[in-house]
Scaffold this motif. Structure first.
Motif, PDB file in Angstrom:
ATOM      1  N   SER A 145      32.956  25.207  81.619  1.00 23.35           N
ATOM      2  CA  SER A 145      33.281  25.902  80.377  1.00 23.35           C
ATOM      3  C   SER A 145      33.032  27.398  80.586  1.00 23.35           C
ATOM      4  O   SER A 145      32.331  27.792  81.523  1.00 23.35           O
ATOM      5  CB  SER A 145      32.429  25.386  79.214  1.00 23.35           C
ATOM      6  N   ASN A 167      34.333  30.566  73.110  1.00 31.38           N
ATOM      7  CA  ASN A 167      33.991  29.566  74.127  1.00 31.38           C
ATOM      8  C   ASN A 167      35.200  28.719  74.490  1.00 31.38           C
ATOM      9  O   ASN A 167      35.891  28.197  73.609  1.00 31.38           O
ATOM     10  CB  ASN A 167      32.866  28.677  73.635  1.00 31.38           C
ATOM     11  N   PRO A 169      36.473  25.305  76.433  1.00 33.83           N
ATOM     12  CA  PRO A 169      35.917  24.017  76.872  1.00 33.83           C
ATOM     13  C   PRO A 169      36.088  23.833  78.371  1.00 33.83           C
ATOM     14  O   PRO A 169      36.899  24.510  79.010  1.00 33.83           O
ATOM     15  CB  PRO A 169      36.759  23.004  76.090  1.00 33.83           C
ATOM     16  N   PRO A 170      35.333  22.901  78.966  1.00 27.03           N
ATOM     17  CA  PRO A 170      35.450  22.643  80.408  1.00 27.03           C
ATOM     18  C   PRO A 170      36.875  22.270  80.800  1.00 27.03           C
ATOM     19  O   PRO A 170      37.524  21.459  80.127  1.00 27.03           O
ATOM     20  CB  PRO A 170      34.493  21.471  80.637  1.00 27.03           C
ATOM     21  N   LYS A 178      42.089  29.980  80.124  1.00 26.96           N
ATOM     22  CA  LYS A 178      40.826  29.689  79.434  1.00 26.96           C
ATOM     23  C   LYS A 178      40.596  30.699  78.309  1.00 26.96           C
ATOM     24  O   LYS A 178      40.169  30.343  77.210  1.00 26.96           O
ATOM     25  CB  LYS A 178      39.662  29.730  80.424  1.00 26.96           C
TER      26      LYS A 178
END
Length: 314
Positions: A145, A167, A169-170, A178
């Protein structure tokens, strides 16, 4: 008026209002890696500032050596453009000031041979005159992440005006993807803070700092009387007449020093060019060089948001 006509009229008004809102003036932005991001990756330059060692980000090195930075900032710039903002491309601007840097490197002090030092951020500010700087930081966590932080600063005062952490996520996505996933649903509040700050500048003026000093060999000072009034009073009157809504704070006033903080000036000059502290202070310089004063005045600039006038000689 028939019901159909009334509906069409209402729809037209809504469409016009939305068009006007959509064309509202947006601030000029520039996205740069944060100081902390550069420090963690050793993209810093150390220099001697009058005996004190200081480090500043080396953006050119960061763009050249980090494979993700340019991609991530390009993605963020594209997201800003979608929201009708006007980002300036830092990497391209850095390339375009290389020739200017070469000229400055040839300028040396006659007495000591010392060279002029300016950080890359100082050079970018002078050249681009952006309204807001957005600093970007990110960290990849163990589970893949990613945490992104955006913090926006007024380019003239360095005051923080907005900050938000996003943020992702993974995943095995590349970093720009991302970033887009992280901010896609929560970008508007951050942009709203930027726009509100810019709207305030339009209404109340851009904030700068003006400092006036005197050379120690000058036979006058700010308490010198001209036609029954002290020089400091004349300067105060000029500030009243030339600031937006007479907004400024005189935080220091002695015979040798005057400091005006939170000075509100127009965003643009009469030719619609961005106005900075130096351009504004030129008016005060001309005022003090004219009758009944006829003083020599040296004008210096520190960043976009601070001008220093030294009376007595150049």
């Amino acid at each position: 008026m028939k019901k159909t006509q009334l509906i069409l009229l209402c729809l037209s008004i809504i469409a016009i209002s939305q068009n006007i809102f959509g064309q509202a003036k947006k601030p000029t932005l520039m996205v740069l890696p944060s100081d902390n991001w550069c420090e963690q990756r050793y993209f810093m330059t150390e220099f001697d500032n009058q005996g004190t060692k200081q480090k500043v980000p080396n953006y050119k090195q960061a763009f050249q050596e980090d494979t993700e930075l340019g991609q991530v900032i390009t993605k963020l710039n594209s997201l800003l453009i979608r929201k009708a903002f006007e980002p300036k491309v830092a990497e391209q601007e850095l390339k375009s000031i290389e020739a200017k840097t070469a000229e400055d490197n040839m300028t040396k002090s006659v007495a000591s041979g010392a060279q002029i030092y300016e950080s890359q951020l100082d050079k970018l500010r002078k050249r681009v005159k952006m309204d807001i700087i957005i600093q970007l930081w990110w960290k990849v966590n163990k589970d893949k992440s990613v945490s992104f932080t955006l913090e926006a600063f007024d380019a003239y005062t360095n005051k923080s005006i907005a900050a938000q952490t996003f943020n992702a996520p993974p995943s095995d996505d590349i970093m720009p993807v991302k970033l887009e996933k992280a901010i896609s649903n929560s970008f508007d509040p951050f942009l709203g803070d930027l726009q509100n700050h810019f709207n305030d500048m339009h209404t109340n003026g851009r904030e700068i700092l003006i400092t006036l000093k005197r050379w120690d060999n000058w036979d006058k000072n700010f308490e010198t009387e001209i036609n029954g009034e002290e020089l400091s009073d004349y300067i105060n009157k000029w500030m009243n007449e030339n600031t937006i809504n007479k907004r400024f704070n005189r935080t220091e006033a002695t015979e040798n020093l005057i400091i005006f903080e939170q000075v509100r000036i127009p965003i643009y000059d009469k030719n619609n060019n961005p106005m900075d502290a130096r351009e504004f202070a030129k008016g005060l310089q001309k005022y003090l060089k004219a009758s009944p004063f006829n003083y020599e005045v040296k004008l210096m600039q520190r960043g976009l948001g601070e001008a220093i006038l030294v009376l007595g000689e150049k």
